[in-house]
Design an enzyme around this catalytic site. Structure first.
Site, PDB file in Angstrom:
ATOM      1  N   LEU A 187       0.893  -1.265   0.057  1.00  0.00           N
ATOM      2  CA  LEU A 187      -0.101   0.061   0.048  1.00  0.00           C
ATOM      3  C   LEU A 187       0.838   1.156   0.115  1.00  0.00           C
ATOM      4  O   LEU A 187       1.563   1.436   0.794  1.00  0.00           O
ATOM      5  CB  LEU A 187      -0.864   0.077   1.118  1.00  0.00           C
ATOM      6  CG  LEU A 187      -2.031   1.077   1.371  1.00  0.00           C
ATOM      7  CD1 LEU A 187      -3.487   0.637   1.842  1.00  0.00           C
ATOM      8  CD2 LEU A 187      -1.351   2.340   1.985  1.00  0.00           C
ATOM      9  N   ILE A 188       0.782   2.272  -1.033  1.00  0.00           N
ATOM     10  CA  ILE A 188       1.493   3.478  -0.991  1.00  0.00           C
ATOM     11  C   ILE A 188       0.493   4.643  -0.856  1.00  0.00           C
ATOM     12  O   ILE A 188      -0.685   4.619  -1.715  1.00  0.00           O
ATOM     13  CB  ILE A 188       2.304   3.528  -2.644  1.00  0.00           C
ATOM     14  CG1 ILE A 188       2.778   2.110  -2.714  1.00  0.00           C
ATOM     15  CG2 ILE A 188       2.890   4.589  -2.517  1.00  0.00           C
ATOM     16  CD1 ILE A 188       3.493   2.075  -4.154  1.00  0.00           C
ATOM     17  N   SER A 234      12.890  12.935   4.367  1.00  0.00           N
ATOM     18  CA  SER A 234      13.952  14.067   3.284  1.00  0.00           C
ATOM     19  C   SER A 234      15.112  14.242   4.241  1.00  0.00           C
ATOM     20  O   SER A 234      15.302  14.044   5.259  1.00  0.00           O
ATOM     21  CB  SER A 234      13.022  15.131   3.674  1.00  0.00           C
ATOM     22  OG  SER A 234      13.602  16.260   2.927  1.00  0.00           O
ATOM     23  N   GLY A 250      -0.212   8.871  -1.178  1.00  0.00           N
ATOM     24  CA  GLY A 250       0.242  10.016  -1.906  1.00  0.00           C
ATOM     25  C   GLY A 250       0.771   9.542  -3.362  1.00  0.00           C
ATOM     26  O   GLY A 250       1.751   9.940  -3.790  1.00  0.00           O
ATOM     27  N   TYR A 262       8.141  22.197   8.134  1.00  0.00           N
ATOM     28  CA  TYR A 262       8.421  21.140   7.235  1.00  0.00           C
ATOM     29  C   TYR A 262       9.527  20.258   8.054  1.00  0.00           C
ATOM     30  O   TYR A 262       9.232  19.186   8.250  1.00  0.00           O
ATOM     31  CB  TYR A 262       8.647  21.418   5.777  1.00  0.00           C
ATOM     32  CG  TYR A 262       9.142  20.239   4.982  1.00  0.00           C
ATOM     33  CD1 TYR A 262       7.975  19.595   4.531  1.00  0.00           C
ATOM     34  CD2 TYR A 262      10.242  20.040   4.578  1.00  0.00           C
ATOM     35  CE1 TYR A 262       8.214  18.295   3.743  1.00  0.00           C
ATOM     36  CE2 TYR A 262      10.700  18.830   3.735  1.00  0.00           C
ATOM     37  CZ  TYR A 262       9.639  18.144   3.281  1.00  0.00           C
ATOM     38  OH  TYR A 262       9.899  16.894   2.360  1.00  0.00           O
ATOM     39  N   GLY A 319       5.455   9.358  -5.290  1.00  0.00           N
ATOM     40  CA  GLY A 319       4.359   8.256  -5.013  1.00  0.00           C
ATOM     41  C   GLY A 319       3.837   7.624  -6.277  1.00  0.00           C
ATOM     42  O   GLY A 319       3.733   6.199  -6.458  1.00  0.00           O
ATOM     43  N   SER A 369      -1.018  10.313  -6.241  1.00  0.00           N
ATOM     44  CA  SER A 369      -1.488  11.037  -7.596  1.00  0.00           C
ATOM     45  C   SER A 369      -0.331  11.651  -8.233  1.00  0.00           C
ATOM     46  O   SER A 369      -0.802  12.143  -9.471  1.00  0.00           O
ATOM     47  CB  SER A 369      -2.555  12.014  -6.962  1.00  0.00           C
ATOM     48  OG  SER A 369      -1.811  13.210  -6.052  1.00  0.00           O
ATOM     49  N   SER A 370       0.769  11.845  -7.927  1.00  0.00           N
ATOM     50  CA  SER A 370       1.790  12.353  -8.412  1.00  0.00           C
ATOM     51  C   SER A 370       3.282  12.175  -7.917  1.00  0.00           C
ATOM     52  O   SER A 370       3.329  11.466  -7.003  1.00  0.00           O
ATOM     53  CB  SER A 370       1.766  14.014  -8.468  1.00  0.00           C
ATOM     54  OG  SER A 370       1.682  14.555  -7.270  1.00  0.00           O
ATOM     55  N   GLY A 371       4.188  12.502  -8.665  1.00  0.00           N
ATOM     56  CA  GLY A 371       5.730  12.584  -8.014  1.00  0.00           C
ATOM     57  C   GLY A 371       6.244  11.173  -7.771  1.00  0.00           C
ATOM     58  O   GLY A 371       5.935  10.054  -8.398  1.00  0.00           O
TER      59      GLY A 371
END
Length: 273
Positions: free
Chosen positions: A7-8, A134, A10, A147, A16, A12-14
């Site tokens: 299961l991943i 990050s 996020g 962040y 992920g 929708s882009s990038g």
């Protein structure tokens, strides 16, 4: 079971999206989640182009009930990739504590909600958790206070959880990219007139933005990060920390050998000079 399930969040882009497609190409059954499944078009198109399928489901990581509901609909899970997150640029004097809390909700508590809901399934499968943090989870960076605080928190939480989870057969890893060429940068919420509104911080913000544009000009691709993550998913004994590029390793190394903090302070102070 011959096919393993991941299961991943996020997707929708990038990173992920790229990881969902790369994992599916490697033979994983992929449950690709996102807050708004109406934004699944890019993922589905990429999956179709790659000749694979992904199972798209709704999951708002900031809502515990959403995480619980999503995981309750899964019978077997071998791996969780906590990827959902949001960037944020700002400084304390010029934003509210509520702004900071919102960043923590997505980037820290969102990880906790999903991981907590997934752990019973992962204990059953002797599975693993990969959490995208990050290099900002190791090194505090100007105008990234909220962040970096969230990513520091994720790093500390997962580093502390790892030996406990290991006693139940679950491995924990953190994945630390540096600059990545994705939509993430455009989603940091920086207004067009941010410099005009920065007041006494305008010169520092201008210098920081100039430096950041340069860093992202040579950024790692999401596909490159995804390839390293899929390798980690398949590793027999996954490392706790994965730095995804030479640049990320060099940057993180600055912190890991900086016992009194002076080297990092000298480095990041130059970004706003």
């Amino acid at each position: 079971m011959s096919t393993k399930t991941v299961l991943i969040t996020g997707t929708s882009s990038g990173i992920g999206l790229a990881t969902a497609v790369a994992a599916a190409r490697s033979g994983w059954r992929v449950i690709a989640t996102m807050r708004d499944t109406a934004k699944a078009g890019a993922l589905l198109a990429a999956a179709e182009e790659a000749g694979v399928t992904v199972d798209v489901r709704a999951l708002d990581v900031t809502a515990p009930a959403s995480a619980e509901s999503c995981l309750a609909g899964i019978d077997h899970l071998d791996a969780l990739v906590n990827n959902a997150g949001a960037g944020h640029v700002g400084t304390l004097e010029q934003e509210s504590v509520e702004d900071v809390r919102a960043v923590m909700e997505v980037n820290f508590f969102g990880v906790l909600h999903v991981t907590k809901a997934a752990l019973p399934l992962l204990r059953a499968s002797k599975g693993r958790v990969l959490t995208v943090t990050s290099v900002g989870g190791l090194i505090g960076q100007p105008f990234n206070e909220a962040y970096c605080a969230a990513k520091f928190a994720v790093e500390g939480f997962m580093e502390s959880l790892a030996p406990v989870a290991a006693t139940a057969g679950v491995s924990i890893s953190v994945v630390e990219p540096g600059a990545v060429a994705s939509e993430f940068v455009s989603n940091v919420g920086l207004a067009d007139n941010a410099l005009e509104q920065a007041g006494p911080y305008a010169p520092a913000l201008s210098a920081y933005l100039d430096r950041t544009r340069g860093a992202f000009a040579d950024a790692q691709t999401p596909q490159d990060v995804a390839a390293r993550m899929v390798d980690l998913l398949a590793a027999e004994q996954p490392a706790f920390r994965l730095l995804t590029s030479d640049a990320a390793r060099a940057f993180a190394g600055t912190k890991l050998k900086d016992l009194d903090g002076s080297t990092v302070q000298a480095l990041t102070s130059a970004w706003v000079a």
